[in-house]
Design a protein around this motif. Structure first.
Motif, PDB file in Angstrom:
ATOM      1  N   GLU A 192     -18.408  56.551  44.716  1.00  0.00           N
ATOM      2  CA  GLU A 192     -19.116  57.641  44.062  1.00  0.00           C
ATOM      3  C   GLU A 192     -19.452  58.726  45.063  1.00  0.00           C
ATOM      4  OE1 GLU A 192     -23.600  55.792  43.951  1.00  0.00           O
ATOM      5  OE2 GLU A 192     -22.250  55.387  42.258  1.00  0.00           O
ATOM      6  N   ILE A 193     -19.752  59.886  44.530  1.00  0.00           N
ATOM      7  CA  ILE A 193     -20.068  61.029  45.363  1.00  0.00           C
ATOM      8  C   ILE A 193     -21.518  61.362  45.051  1.00  0.00           C
ATOM      9  CG2 ILE A 193     -19.158  62.667  43.661  1.00  0.00           C
ATOM     10  CD1 ILE A 193     -17.933  64.212  45.933  1.00  0.00           C
ATOM     11  N   VAL A 194     -22.339  61.411  46.082  1.00  0.00           N
ATOM     12  CA  VAL A 194     -23.780  61.560  45.830  1.00  0.00           C
ATOM     13  C   VAL A 194     -24.377  62.669  46.688  1.00  0.00           C
ATOM     14  CG1 VAL A 194     -24.164  59.160  45.162  1.00  0.00           C
ATOM     15  CG2 VAL A 194     -24.276  59.790  47.574  1.00  0.00           C
ATOM     16  N   GLU A 195     -25.482  63.185  46.227  1.00  0.00           N
ATOM     17  CA  GLU A 195     -26.205  64.214  46.952  1.00  0.00           C
ATOM     18  C   GLU A 195     -27.558  63.661  47.388  1.00  0.00           C
ATOM     19  OE1 GLU A 195     -28.356  67.044  44.803  1.00  0.00           O
ATOM     20  OE2 GLU A 195     -29.243  67.540  46.742  1.00  0.00           O
ATOM     21  N   ARG A 196     -27.871  63.863  48.649  1.00  0.00           N
ATOM     22  CA  ARG A 196     -29.182  63.447  49.177  1.00  0.00           C
ATOM     23  C   ARG A 196     -29.724  64.614  49.980  1.00  0.00           C
ATOM     24  NH1 ARG A 196     -28.532  59.860  46.210  1.00  0.00           N
ATOM     25  NH2 ARG A 196     -27.974  57.693  46.589  1.00  0.00           N
ATOM     26  N   GLY A 197     -30.814  65.178  49.514  1.00  0.00           N
ATOM     27  CA  GLY A 197     -31.446  66.274  50.247  1.00  0.00           C
ATOM     28  C   GLY A 197     -30.495  67.429  50.511  1.00  0.00           C
ATOM     29  N   GLY A 198     -29.698  67.781  49.513  1.00  0.00           N
ATOM     30  CA  GLY A 198     -28.822  68.941  49.664  1.00  0.00           C
ATOM     31  C   GLY A 198     -27.524  68.650  50.373  1.00  0.00           C
ATOM     32  N   ARG A 199     -27.337  67.414  50.850  1.00  0.00           N
ATOM     33  CA  ARG A 199     -26.087  67.058  51.524  1.00  0.00           C
ATOM     34  C   ARG A 199     -25.314  66.062  50.682  1.00  0.00           C
ATOM     35  NH1 ARG A 199     -26.161  68.249  57.026  1.00  0.00           N
ATOM     36  NH2 ARG A 199     -28.109  69.267  57.628  1.00  0.00           N
ATOM     37  N   TRP A 200     -24.035  66.237  50.684  1.00  0.00           N
ATOM     38  CA  TRP A 200     -23.169  65.406  49.852  1.00  0.00           C
ATOM     39  C   TRP A 200     -22.356  64.445  50.699  1.00  0.00           C
ATOM     40  CZ3 TRP A 200     -22.569  66.065  44.406  1.00  0.00           C
ATOM     41  CH2 TRP A 200     -23.368  67.097  43.859  1.00  0.00           C
ATOM     42  N   HIS A 201     -22.144  63.274  50.142  1.00  0.00           N
ATOM     43  CA  HIS A 201     -21.229  62.335  50.810  1.00  0.00           C
ATOM     44  C   HIS A 201     -20.659  61.342  49.804  1.00  0.00           C
ATOM     45  CE1 HIS A 201     -24.998  59.908  50.966  1.00  0.00           C
ATOM     46  NE2 HIS A 201     -24.191  58.891  50.878  1.00  0.00           N
ATOM     47  N   PHE A 202     -19.569  60.693  50.235  1.00  0.00           N
ATOM     48  CA  PHE A 202     -18.986  59.598  49.445  1.00  0.00           C
ATOM     49  C   PHE A 202     -19.659  58.302  49.839  1.00  0.00           C
ATOM     50  CE2 PHE A 202     -15.057  62.177  48.847  1.00  0.00           C
ATOM     51  CZ  PHE A 202     -14.825  61.912  47.508  1.00  0.00           C
ATOM     52  N   GLN A 203     -19.777  57.399  48.909  1.00  0.00           N
ATOM     53  CA  GLN A 203     -20.203  56.051  49.253  1.00  0.00           C
ATOM     54  C   GLN A 203     -19.583  55.079  48.264  1.00  0.00           C
ATOM     55  OE1 GLN A 203     -24.521  56.220  48.890  1.00  0.00           O
ATOM     56  NE2 GLN A 203     -24.416  55.473  46.786  1.00  0.00           N
ATOM     57  N   THR A 204     -19.541  53.819  48.649  1.00  0.00           N
ATOM     58  CA  THR A 204     -19.054  52.831  47.691  1.00  0.00           C
ATOM     59  C   THR A 204     -20.160  52.581  46.680  1.00  0.00           C
ATOM     60  OG1 THR A 204     -19.771  51.127  49.198  1.00  0.00           O
ATOM     61  CG2 THR A 204     -17.465  51.681  49.262  1.00  0.00           C
ATOM     62  N   ALA A 205     -19.780  52.255  45.470  1.00  0.00           N
ATOM     63  CA  ALA A 205     -20.761  52.054  44.400  1.00  0.00           C
ATOM     64  C   ALA A 205     -21.762  50.979  44.812  1.00  0.00           C
ATOM     65  CB  ALA A 205     -20.046  51.657  43.116  1.00  0.00           C
ATOM     66  N   PRO A 206     -23.060  51.280  44.702  1.00  0.00           N
ATOM     67  CA  PRO A 206     -24.075  50.336  45.171  1.00  0.00           C
ATOM     68  C   PRO A 206     -23.972  48.953  44.525  1.00  0.00           C
ATOM     69  CG  PRO A 206     -25.055  52.450  44.610  1.00  0.00           C
ATOM     70  CD  PRO A 206     -23.634  52.507  44.152  1.00  0.00           C
ATOM     71  N   ASP A 207     -23.549  48.905  43.264  1.00  0.00           N
ATOM     72  CA  ASP A 207     -23.493  47.591  42.606  1.00  0.00           C
ATOM     73  C   ASP A 207     -22.375  46.709  43.157  1.00  0.00           C
ATOM     74  OD1 ASP A 207     -21.656  49.463  41.294  1.00  0.00           O
ATOM     75  OD2 ASP A 207     -21.226  47.782  39.952  1.00  0.00           O
ATOM     76  N   LEU A 208     -21.511  47.298  44.007  1.00  0.00           N
ATOM     77  CA  LEU A 208     -20.425  46.495  44.582  1.00  0.00           C
ATOM     78  C   LEU A 208     -20.695  46.148  46.046  1.00  0.00           C
ATOM     79  CD1 LEU A 208     -17.391  48.407  43.028  1.00  0.00           C
ATOM     80  CD2 LEU A 208     -18.401  46.259  42.269  1.00  0.00           C
ATOM     81  N   ALA A 209     -21.896  46.500  46.506  1.00  0.00           N
ATOM     82  CA  ALA A 209     -22.229  46.284  47.927  1.00  0.00           C
ATOM     83  C   ALA A 209     -22.029  44.829  48.338  1.00  0.00           C
ATOM     84  CB  ALA A 209     -23.673  46.700  48.202  1.00  0.00           C
ATOM     85  N   HIS A 210     -22.254  43.917  47.406  1.00  0.00           N
ATOM     86  CA  HIS A 210     -22.136  42.493  47.752  1.00  0.00           C
ATOM     87  C   HIS A 210     -20.716  42.124  48.187  1.00  0.00           C
ATOM     88  CE1 HIS A 210     -20.867  42.765  43.548  1.00  0.00           C
ATOM     89  NE2 HIS A 210     -20.140  41.701  43.797  1.00  0.00           N
ATOM     90  N   LEU A 211     -19.747  42.916  47.755  1.00  0.00           N
ATOM     91  CA  LEU A 211     -18.358  42.609  48.130  1.00  0.00           C
ATOM     92  C   LEU A 211     -18.107  42.886  49.604  1.00  0.00           C
ATOM     93  CD1 LEU A 211     -16.423  44.295  45.204  1.00  0.00           C
ATOM     94  CD2 LEU A 211     -16.939  41.870  45.481  1.00  0.00           C
ATOM     95  N   LEU A 212     -18.888  43.811  50.127  1.00  0.00           N
ATOM     96  CA  LEU A 212     -18.604  44.286  51.477  1.00  0.00           C
ATOM     97  C   LEU A 212     -19.132  43.332  52.534  1.00  0.00           C
ATOM     98  CD1 LEU A 212     -19.454  48.038  50.928  1.00  0.00           C
ATOM     99  CD2 LEU A 212     -17.410  46.744  50.301  1.00  0.00           C
TER     100      LEU A 212
END
Lengths: 193, 253, 193
Positions: free
Chosen positions: A51-71
Motif C-alpha cells: 500500500e501507499i501511505v501518507e504520514r505527516g505530508g510524506r508518502w511511502h510504500f509499505q507492505t500491508a500491515p495485516d501481512l506483517a506476520h509473513l515477514l
C-alpha cells in the motif's frame, strides 16, 4: 494507470530510501499533478499486498500491515538438550527452589549462564524469588510445562533416589572406572614430565 | 552476425606518425584486430595477407620512430612473416596444417575476440540495477528467527540426576573384617605342633580345620611363611620332591 | 487481485531486500501456487512504474527501465569497468566454466591480477571448481547476481549467444589454436621474466 506521469511518481516513490513530500517527488518527475497521481496510486493499491501511505505530508510504500506476520518467520528446530543442561534441569527438579550456587555444588561443576537460559527458553525452568540470607541469591524452580513435557502429575511423581538406585542409575561403576582410568593417565603423564 | 556495434573503436591514426604508439594496444592480437577492422569489411571477409602487411608495416613504422617494441609483438611479427611466406610460396602438400588453415585459425581468433568485445559492450549497455533500474529504496526486509524446540526424554533426565548423585556422592571406603591367621599365630602353631612330629609331615596337616575358605587360604599362606622362618632358625627341615610337589617338614634333629 | 495468496506473495517479495526464489517465497506464504501468483503479478504490473521480474530463477521488484532518466541520482556513473574487465566478464559469461588460460588465449594477453578480483568483488564472477585434467586449472563462472545486475533471466538471454554458438565462436578452444598463437606469446613472456 498507464498514464506516464503516474508511472513516474510510482517509480520514484518505490526507489526512494525515504518517504517523500509531493514537492520532492516533483523534483524528479517534473511538473504535474503529483497529489492527484498519489491519490490515484493509493486507490490502485488499496486492498493489495502493498500500500501507499501518507504520514505527516510524506508518502511511502509499505507492505500491508495485516501481512506483517509473513515477514517474520520463525523456524522451529528440534534440538537435544546438552548434558550440562539436562543435569541442571534434573537438579532443579529434585531440589527446587534452588540457587545457582547450590546447583553448582550439587553438580560439582560450574554452570554457564547459557545453560539456565536454555532451560528458561524451553519453558521448563522459571526464577522463583530470592532466598532470604547472605547475597539473597535468585532461586530457580520448574514450571507446569516441565511437568507436562515429562508427563508428571506433580513433582512427587519424580522417581526417588531408591528408585534410581534400583534402576542402576546410581551405579557409580562407570564413573569410578572412568575416574581410575583418568587418574592412571594423569599419573603416567606426570611421570613422563 | 552483426559486428558493427557501437563499441568504442580505437581510432587508427597510421597517417599521423607522431601518435604511433604501442602502449595503447592490449597485446598483438588487440592490434591485429583493430588493423583488421580498419579494412572496413566484415571480419569474415578480411584478407589475411593484407592484414599481415598492415601489421608488419605498423611495427616497421614504430621501429622507425625508435619506439620500444615488446617482445611479444616481435614474436607475432616473425610468425606473421612466416605465415605470409607460406601463403605466397607454392603450396607444400606435406604441410600440416596448411598455411590456409593457419590463416583461417587466425581469422577465427580475431572473430572470437571481436565477438567477446562486442558482447561485453552489449552487456554493459543493458538495463543495469542501480543505473537503469532501481530496487526498492527501503525494503522492510524478511526476518527469520529460529526457535529451538528443546527435546529431552524423561529417562535422560533421571539418568542425569543419577549420574550427578553418583559422581558427587562422598566416597566411603569400608574394609570388612576378614578371618586371617597372622604370621605370629602361624609360627606359634607350627612350632607347637612340630615338636611331636619326627616323621616327614605334609604342611596341610598343620592347618586348622575350617569351613571358611578365606581363613584357610590365609592360614596356608601364613603357615608357609612360618615354616620358612622356622627353617631359617634351624628348627625344622623342609623337603619338596619336585616343583609344586608336596611340602614336607619335620622337627630338626 | 484481492486473492489473499497473491497478496501474500506480493507483500513478501516487496518486503524482501533480496531477490527470492519461489521456494523461499513459499517458506513465508505457505502452501500454494507461488509460480502462478508470480505470473499473475508480473502481468498486473506490466507497463507500470514498477515491475516484477525473474532473474536466474529469483524474482524481484524493480523500477521500469524506461524511467531510468528520472531516477539516476547523480551524473557520475558508477565506476566504469575497464576494457580488460569487460572483455573478461563477457568471456566468462559466454564460455563458462572457463579457465584463466582460456580467457588469456581468447584475449591474446595475460590477465592482470586485479581483473578477476574486480569481477569477483562485484559479485559477478565466482570460482567454479577445477577442470579434471593436466594441472587441474581453476574454473570461473558467473553468479546469480550477475544475471540480476544485467537484467538477464538466464544465460540464454546473453545478447547474441545463439548466433555466436551457431558461428562456432563459443566452441571450446582448439588445442592447436592455443598452441599456434598462445604458445608463442606465452613463451616470449616467459623469456621476459
Amino acid at each position: 494507470m498507464r498514464d506516464e506521469f503516474t508511472r513516474s511518481v510510482e517509480a520514484t516513490l518505490f526507489a526512494s530510501a525515504e518517504p517523500l513530500t509531493p514537492e520532492q517527488i516533483a523534483e524528479h518527475v517534473g511538473e504535474g499533478d503529483v497529489a492527484g497521481a498519489l491519490a490515484g496510486l493509493a486507490q490502485t493499491y488499496a486492498g493489495r499486498g502493498i500500500e501507499i501511505v501518507e504520514r505527516g505530508g510524506r508518502w511511502h510504500f509499505q507492505t500491508a500491515p495485516d501481512l506483517a506476520h509473513l515477514l517474520r518467520r520463525t523456524r522451529e528446530e528440534t534440538r537435544r538438550l546438552s548434558r550440562a543442561a539436562t543435569e541442571t534441569l534434573a537438579i532443579i527438579a529434585y531440589h527446587e527452589p534452588v540457587s545457582r550456587a547450590e546447583i553448582e555444588a550439587i553438580r560439582g561443576v560450574q554452570i554457564s549462564k547459557g545453560t539456565l537460559d536454555v532451560l528458561m527458553d524451553a519453558g521448563w525452568v522459571r526464577p522463583a524469588g530470592r532466598r532470604e540470607g547472605p547475597g539473597r541469591p535468585l532461586l530457580y524452580a520448574t514450571t507446569q510445562d516441565f511437568l507436562g513435557h515429562f508427563g508428571l502429575g506433580s513433582r512427587r511423581d519424580l522417581p526417588g533416589i531408591d528408585d534410581l538406585k534400583a534402576a542402576g542409575l546410581l551405579d557409580p561403576l562407570d564413573e569410578s572406572v572412568m575416574e581410575s582410568l583418568g587418574q592412571l593417565q594423569l599419573e603416567s603423564e606426570a611421570e613422563e614430565d | 552476425m552483426d559486428f558493427d556495434s557501437d563499441f568504442d573503436e580505437r581510432p587508427l591514426r597510421q597517417s599521423d606518425e607522431l601518435t604511433l604508439n604501442l602502449d595503447g594496444w592490449e597485446g598483438p592480437l588487440d592490434l591485429l584486430l583493430n588493423l583488421a577492422r580498419s579494412q572496413k569489411v566484415d571480419l569474415t571477409q578480411i584478407s589475411i595477407l593484407a592484414l599481415v602487411e598492415q601489421y608488419l608495416a605498423y611495427l616497421a613504422g614504430a621501429r622507425a620512430l625508435k619506439l620500444e617494441i615488446a617482445a611479444d609483438y616481435l614474436v607475432m611479427a616473425a610468425w606473421l612473416a612466416y605465415l605470409k611466406s607460406c601463403l605466397l610460396l607454392p603450396r607444400d602438400p606435406e604441410a600440416d596444417p596448411s598455411p590456409e588453415e593457419i590463416a583461417l585459425r587466425l581469422q577465427m581468433r580475431l572473430l572470437r575476440l571481436d565477438a567477446m568485445r562486442e558482447a561485453g559492450a552489449r552487456l554493459l549497455g543493458r538495463d543495469r540495477i542501480g543505473r537503469d533500474v532501481f530496487l526498492r529504496g527501503s525494503p522492510e526486509g524478511l526476518r527469520q528467527t529460529r526457535k529451538a524446540h528443546w527435546q529431552v526424554r524423561d529417562f535422560d533426565l533421571f539418568a542425569a540426576y543419577g549420574a550427578v548423585k553418583a559422581r558427587t556422592a562422598p566416597a566411603m571406603h569400608v574394609v570388612h573384617p576378614r578371618a586371617v591367621m597372622t604370621l605370629d599365630e602361624a609360627i606359634e602353631r607350627v612350632s607347637r605342633m612340630i615338636g611331636s612330629a619326627l616323621d616327614w609331615t605334609r604342611l596341610e596337616s598343620f592347618l586348622p580345620a575350617s569351613q571358611d575358605p578365606q581363613y584357610r587360604r590365609s592360614a596356608l599362606a601364613s603357615s608357609f611363611v612360618a615354616i620358612l622362618e622356622l627353617a631359617r632358625q634351624g628348627r625344622v627341615d623342609l623337603a619338596q620332591e619336585q616343583p609344586f610337589g608336596q611340602l614336607l617338614l619335620r622337627s630338626a634333629a
